[in-house]
Design a protein around this motif. Sequence first.
Motif, short mmCIF file in Angstrom:
data_model
loop_
_atom_site.label_atom_id
_atom_site.label_comp_id
_atom_site.label_asym_id
_atom_site.label_seq_id
_atom_site.Cartn_x
_atom_site.Cartn_y
_atom_site.Cartn_z
N SER A 332 0.84 -1.20 0.00
CA SER A 332 0.00 0.00 0.00
C SER A 332 0.87 1.25 0.00
CB SER A 332 -0.91 0.03 1.23
OG SER A 332 -1.73 -1.12 1.30
N GLN A 345 -13.65 8.31 -8.66
CA GLN A 345 -12.83 7.12 -8.44
C GLN A 345 -13.05 6.03 -9.48
OE1 GLN A 345 -12.97 5.69 -4.38
NE2 GLN A 345 -12.92 7.76 -3.53
N GLN A 385 -8.62 3.41 -1.84
CA GLN A 385 -9.47 3.87 -0.75
C GLN A 385 -9.18 5.35 -0.54
OE1 GLN A 385 -8.08 1.28 2.32
NE2 GLN A 385 -9.46 -0.41 1.76
N SER A 386 -10.21 6.17 -0.65
CA SER A 386 -9.98 7.61 -0.54
C SER A 386 -11.26 8.32 -0.16
CB SER A 386 -9.45 8.16 -1.87
OG SER A 386 -9.13 9.54 -1.76
N GLU A 387 -11.10 9.40 0.58
CA GLU A 387 -12.19 10.30 0.92
C GLU A 387 -11.64 11.72 0.85
OE1 GLU A 387 -14.02 9.54 4.64
OE2 GLU A 387 -14.30 7.38 4.26
N THR A 392 -5.29 9.46 0.33
CA THR A 392 -5.61 8.35 -0.57
C THR A 392 -4.67 7.19 -0.30
OG1 THR A 392 -6.39 9.86 -2.30
CG2 THR A 392 -5.73 7.64 -2.99
N THR A 393 -5.21 5.99 -0.33
CA THR A 393 -4.43 4.76 -0.25
C THR A 393 -4.65 3.95 -1.52
OG1 THR A 393 -4.59 4.63 2.16
CG2 THR A 393 -4.07 2.60 1.00
#
Length: 405
Positions: A332, A345, A385-387, A392-393
Motif C-alpha cells: 500500500s 474514483q 481507498q480515498s475520501e 488516498t491509499t
Amino acid sequence: MVRTVRADVYRHSSQKIGGSNVADEPAPLAGLVANSAQPAFEIMRGSPGAELTAAQGLAPRALASHEAERRELFAALRTPIVTTSMSGRVTGFNAAAISLFGAPQRLYNRNIRDVLPFVPLPRDTAEGGDAQGRVADAFGHSVDLEVSRTVLSEHDASEGYAVYVVHDISRHAELNRLREQLLYSVAHELRSPLMVLDNALEILETDYLHLTAHDFDQVLGKARRTALRMRTLMEDLLSAGSIQSGHFVVVPRRTELDSIVMDAMEIVSPAIEGRGQRVELELPDERMPVLADQRYARQVLTNLLANASKYSPEHSVIRLTAVPDASVVRISVIDQGSGIAPEQQAGLFERFYRVRSGTDIPGVGLGLAIAKGIVDAHGGTIGIQSEPGCGTTVWFTLPRDSRQT
C-alpha cells in the motif's frame, strides 16, 4: 408527374408547434419522401398517381405492401435522419432522430439551423454537404456530430427537399482529444528533464577541468537520475501500448520484495526530495520473496509513489507498507493529499484519466491504468481507498513465493 417513392408519414393532430398550427399535415421522412406538388399519401387513396402506377404494372395493394416494407425499414434505421423543405424547415425525421434530439415537438417545423446550427441550409450550394459540430442531446449532454446533407429536387428547385444524415462521432472526437492531450503531456513531461540533462552536459563540457571529484559526481549523478526519469516515462508509454494491444506479457520469478522497493525508491527519490517529502517504509522484518517480474513490479510501485508525491502537500509524509497474507503480499502507498471524490474514483484505472484537482499538475494519465494492467497480468488485484480531505491509499497484491530455497 407524381413520384411514388416515400416512407412513413408523421402526423400531428391540430397542435401548435414552432409557433404555428399544424392540423393533420403529412411530414415526409428522410430519403424516402415523395417529391412532387401532389402529396404522396394521396397515392394510397386512389389518386390519379395511383392509377398511373397501376398502369405501369404495380397494383395498389402491392404498392401499399411495398410502402409498408419501406416504412419498417426506415423505422429500423439506427442512424438519425432529418428531412427539410428547401426553406430549411424540418418536415420529417425517424425514431433515431427523436432519440437523439428529444420529443418530436423539438424537431417538427423548426429551422434546421435551430436543431443543427453548424449545417448548411438546403439552398447553400456554396458550402459543402458535410459538416461537423457539437450540440446538446435529449439529455443535455454534449455530443459531437458529423452531418451529411443531400439535396433532392425536381426541375423546380422550390419543390425539392434536403436529407440530413447524422452520425454521432463523440467517441472518435474524444479519442482525438486524448491523443492531443497525450502528445502535449509527454512533451511537457520531457521538457524539464531534457533541460536538466542539457545543463549537466554543458557543465561537463565547459567546466570539466575545473570540477572537483565531488562536483563531477554530483553533476553526473543528476544527469543519470534525469535519464532514468525519461526512461521511466518511455517504459510507461510502451507498456500502455502493449497492454492495450493485448501483447503484454510478464515473466514472474522469485524476487525479494525489498529489491523491488529499493529500485522504485531510487527512481522517485529525487522528485520526492525536491518537494521536501519523505517516505516511511513499513516492511516485514523477515525476507519476503514474491513471484513477480521485477522490472514491471518496480514500475507499478514507481507510478504509485510518483502519484502520491504529486498529489500530496510539500513536506508531507508518504507511507509505504507491505502486509503478508497466506498467499499474497499487499503493498500500500498512503499519502496525505486532498483525497478523491467518490464520483471520480470509477475512472481512475482508465487510460488518460486525470483527477480534477483544480491544480495544473503535470502528468500523462497513464500511471494507474498501467499499474492495473501489470498487476492483473501477475494474477493480483489493485484498488483504492480515498475520501475528500482524508488522503488516498492505493494498494495492490503480488503472489508470495513460499518455496524453500
